[in-house]
Scaffold this motif. Structure first.
Motif: not given
Length: 108
Positions: A49-50, A52-54, A56
């Motif tokens: 999850k992190d 993917k966020r990093y 983008k």
């Protein structure tokens, strides 16, 4: 490129295998299966999850850190070395076919 669903990847595998030798096709399918299985073993979906966020992205990720990724890479190299030495001669196009199938898998 749109992401391919699992069944589309399997269809692509069938198309690619029909163009090459059967030993190359078996090796490619085995390689793709090995990569998927090994990454699933070490997957950390909380870290994913992190990640993917990093980066983008909306693509699914396994959340595998470098140390675990290196271990998976060693397994993949062992498999390739064993299969290439066992299945001579291989067609020259096995590598791009394998890369295409791996790239079209949904997870990163």
């Amino acid at each position: 490129l749109p992401l391919l669903k699992e069944n589309n990847t399997n269809n692509m595998s069938k198309r690619l295998s029909s163009n090459g030798t059967s030993s190359s096709s078996r090796m490619i399918r085995g390689l793709v299966r090995l990569v998927k299985e090994e990454f699933q073993k070490v997957a950390d979906f909380e870290k994913a999850k992190d990640m993917k966020r990093y980066v983008k992205t909306t693509m699914p990720m396994y959340g595998v850190m470098r140390l675990q990724r290196s271990a998976v890479e060693k397994e993949v190299y062992r498999f390739i070395d064993k299969e290439v030495s066992r299945l001579q001669p291989l067609t020259d196009d096995w590598y791009p076919k394998a890369v295409t199938l791996l790239w079209n898998l949904p997870h990163r």
